[in-house]
Structures are given as structure tokens and as C-alpha cells.
Design a protein around this motif. Structure first.
Motif, short mmCIF file in Angstrom:
data_model
loop_
_atom_site.label_atom_id
_atom_site.label_comp_id
_atom_site.label_asym_id
_atom_site.label_seq_id
_atom_site.Cartn_x
_atom_site.Cartn_y
_atom_site.Cartn_z
N THR A 166 0.84 -1.21 0.00
CA THR A 166 0.00 0.00 0.00
C THR A 166 0.87 1.25 0.00
OG1 THR A 166 -1.79 -1.14 1.15
CG2 THR A 166 -1.77 1.27 1.27
N GLN A 167 1.95 1.21 0.79
CA GLN A 167 2.86 2.36 0.82
C GLN A 167 3.55 2.55 -0.54
OE1 GLN A 167 5.55 1.68 4.07
NE2 GLN A 167 3.95 1.89 5.65
N ILE A 168 3.92 1.43 -1.17
CA ILE A 168 4.53 1.52 -2.50
C ILE A 168 3.53 2.11 -3.49
CG2 ILE A 168 5.37 0.15 -4.45
CD1 ILE A 168 6.60 -1.78 -2.37
N MET A 169 2.26 1.65 -3.39
CA MET A 169 1.22 2.15 -4.28
C MET A 169 1.02 3.65 -4.08
SD MET A 169 -2.77 0.97 -4.49
CE MET A 169 -3.04 1.63 -2.83
N THR A 170 1.03 4.11 -2.84
CA THR A 170 0.88 5.53 -2.55
C THR A 170 2.03 6.34 -3.14
OG1 THR A 170 -0.32 5.04 -0.50
CG2 THR A 170 0.64 7.24 -0.71
N SER A 171 3.24 5.81 -2.99
CA SER A 171 4.42 6.49 -3.55
C SER A 171 4.34 6.56 -5.07
CB SER A 171 5.69 5.74 -3.12
OG SER A 171 6.83 6.32 -3.70
N LEU A 172 3.91 5.47 -5.68
CA LEU A 172 3.77 5.46 -7.14
C LEU A 172 2.72 6.46 -7.60
CD1 LEU A 172 3.95 1.62 -7.83
CD2 LEU A 172 5.66 3.33 -8.49
N ASN A 173 1.61 6.53 -6.88
CA ASN A 173 0.56 7.50 -7.24
C ASN A 173 1.06 8.93 -7.12
OD1 ASN A 173 -1.31 5.49 -7.80
ND2 ASN A 173 -2.16 5.47 -5.73
N ASP A 174 1.87 9.20 -6.10
CA ASP A 174 2.45 10.55 -5.96
C ASP A 174 3.36 10.87 -7.15
OD1 ASP A 174 1.14 10.91 -3.57
OD2 ASP A 174 2.86 10.34 -2.32
N GLN A 175 4.14 9.86 -7.58
CA GLN A 175 5.01 10.07 -8.74
C GLN A 175 4.19 10.30 -10.01
OE1 GLN A 175 8.33 7.26 -9.12
NE2 GLN A 175 8.05 6.72 -6.97
N ILE A 176 3.09 9.58 -10.13
CA ILE A 176 2.22 9.76 -11.30
C ILE A 176 1.69 11.19 -11.34
CG2 ILE A 176 0.00 9.10 -12.30
CD1 ILE A 176 0.57 6.24 -11.24
N ILE A 177 1.24 11.69 -10.20
CA ILE A 177 0.72 13.06 -10.13
C ILE A 177 1.81 14.05 -10.50
CG2 ILE A 177 -0.15 14.83 -8.55
CD1 ILE A 177 -1.60 12.58 -7.04
N SER A 178 3.04 13.84 -10.02
CA SER A 178 4.15 14.75 -10.33
C SER A 178 4.46 14.75 -11.82
CB SER A 178 5.40 14.34 -9.53
OG SER A 178 5.17 14.47 -8.14
N VAL A 179 4.48 13.55 -12.41
CA VAL A 179 4.76 13.44 -13.85
C VAL A 179 3.68 14.15 -14.66
CG1 VAL A 179 4.90 11.84 -15.79
CG2 VAL A 179 6.12 11.33 -13.68
N GLU A 180 2.42 13.96 -14.27
CA GLU A 180 1.32 14.61 -15.00
C GLU A 180 1.39 16.12 -14.89
OE1 GLU A 180 -2.04 12.76 -13.23
OE2 GLU A 180 -2.10 11.10 -14.69
N ARG A 181 1.75 16.63 -13.72
CA ARG A 181 1.88 18.08 -13.54
C ARG A 181 3.02 18.63 -14.38
NH1 ARG A 181 1.09 18.59 -6.94
NH2 ARG A 181 -1.19 18.32 -6.93
N ILE A 182 4.15 17.92 -14.39
CA ILE A 182 5.29 18.36 -15.20
C ILE A 182 4.92 18.34 -16.69
CG2 ILE A 182 7.62 17.75 -15.94
CD1 ILE A 182 8.12 16.76 -13.08
N ALA A 183 4.21 17.28 -17.11
CA ALA A 183 3.80 17.18 -18.51
C ALA A 183 2.89 18.34 -18.89
CB ALA A 183 3.09 15.84 -18.75
N ASP A 184 1.93 18.66 -18.02
CA ASP A 184 1.03 19.79 -18.29
C ASP A 184 1.81 21.10 -18.36
OD1 ASP A 184 -1.12 18.11 -18.36
OD2 ASP A 184 -1.75 18.49 -16.29
N LEU A 185 2.71 21.30 -17.40
CA LEU A 185 3.48 22.56 -17.35
C LEU A 185 4.34 22.73 -18.60
CD1 LEU A 185 4.46 25.08 -15.86
CD2 LEU A 185 6.16 23.65 -14.70
#
Length: 206
Positions: free
Chosen positions: A89-108
Motif C-alpha cells: 500500500t505504501q509503495i502504491m501511494t508512492s507510485l501514485n504521488d510520482q504519477i501526479i508529479s509526472v502529470e503536472r510536469i507534462a502539463d506545465l
């Protein structure tokens, strides 16, 4: 409406520039979307890993629940499965945080790829179009009010480059003061050309 000149050559030039500016904007909009999608694709394996971690976590929790039913030692057997599920679950949470960061960088980055080149072009193009629109509208109002040619001739003396004035007359100021009709006509025509307008028929007759 004053957006475009009424002289064919000037109109064609303005229309061409406007179409090029529009094409420039569309090109960089597509480029921005491509860059956004390209960077965003980095998140695809992260989503798969997050989904796998979520599935495994659920399986471990289910297995732990089954182990807990073993009489006497069920709690001890369940604990490793619960710990594994918690870690996943902790790994999944970390991966989801990375996904959000990647999406924000892609949008920016996608927006920057679009905005920077388009803003530079628009910063040069838009003020010129606004100036032309205001000049053309003002000149048209004078024409509609049947203003005298002297008004446009006087504006030409103040605004036209020296080589243009020299091509009209050797002494355009003196000719204007004398009311030389040919010089006044040519001066007025030069000023209206700057506004993208033509002398109306009534002024040609004058």
C-alpha cells in the motif's frame, strides 16, 4: 470594420500574416499536446505498477484473513500477510504521488511549449494590428463625415517619411499652403494608404 485594408495589396499582406500567425499558434498547440503526451507516457508503467501493487495488496489481505481462521495460530500467521499488504500500500501511494508529479510536469511543459513561442509572435503582431485598426477606423470616420482633403494632406506632412514627401513634391509644405490640388490629392492619398483606405469618389472629383 477596419480590421483589414481596402487596398488589395495591403489586404493580401495582412491576411497572409494573420493566417501565418494562426498557423503558428495551431502548430505550437499541437506541439505542446505532443510534448504533454510524451512526458505523460512516463506515467504509464507507474500506473501499471501501482495497479499491480494494489492487486497484490488486496490478495495479501485476503490471504491474511484466511490465515486468521486457523485455530490458535491464526493471528501469528496473518501478521506477515498484513505487513506485506501494508508495504505494498505504501509503495502504491508512492507510485501514485510520482504519477501526479509526472502529470503536472507534462502539463506545465506542454503549456510552456505552446505559450512561449506564441506569446513572442503575438507580442509583435497584436499591437500592430490594434494600431492599424484604430488608425483605419479614425480615418474612416473622417471620410464618412466628409472631411476636407486638407486634413489628410496635413497628416501626411506630419507622418509620412521624407522620401515619400520628396516623391510627391519638391516643396510639399509650400504647395499645400498654396492649395495645389494635385499635391494635396497625392498627400491625402499617401496618408489614407497608411490607414489602408482609398480616396472616396467624391474626393477624386475634387
Amino acid at each position: 470594420m477596419g480590421l483589414y485594408a481596402r487596398r488589395p495589396a495591403r489586404f493580401a499582406a495582412q491576411l497572409t500574416v494573420d493566417v501565418l500567425v494562426l498557423a503558428w499558434g495551431v502548430f505550437w498547440a499541437l506541439a505542446g499536446r505532443f510534448i504533454d503526451a510524451t512526458i505523460g507516457s512516463v506515467a504509464t508503467p507507474l500506473r501499471r505498477a501501482s495497479s499491480s501493487a494494489s492487486d497484490l495488496s488486496g490478495q495479501f489481505r485476503s490471504a491474511g484473513s484466511e490465515m486468521s481462521r486457523v485455530p490458535g495460530v491464526g493471528d501469528n500467521l496473518r501478521k506477515p500477510f498484513d505487513n506485506a499488504a501494508e508495504s505494498l500500500t505504501q509503495i502504491m501511494t508512492s507510485l501514485n504521488d510520482q504519477i501526479i508529479s509526472v502529470e503536472r510536469i507534462a502539463d506545465l511543459v506542454g503549456w510552456l511549449v505552446f505559450l512561449i513561442p506564441v506569446s513572442i509572435v503575438v507580442a509583435f503582431w497584436l499591437p500592430r494590428r490594434i494600431r492599424f485598426y484604430r488608425l483605419s477606423r479614425a480615418a474612416q470616420r473622417f471620410i464618412d463625415a466628409q472631411a476636407d482633403l486638407d486634413l489628410f494632406a496635413l497628416r501626411a506632412l506630419a507622418n509620412q517619411p521624407m522620401h515619400v514627401l520628396a516623391g510627391i513634391s519638391d516643396d510639399p509644405v509650400a504647395d499645400w499652403r498654396r492649395g495645389d490640388p494635385a499635391v494635396v490629392h497625392r498627400l491625402a492619398d499617401a496618408e489614407l494608404r497608411r490607414a489602408g483606405l482609398r480616396l472616396p469618389a467624391r474626393m477624386h472629383e475634387d
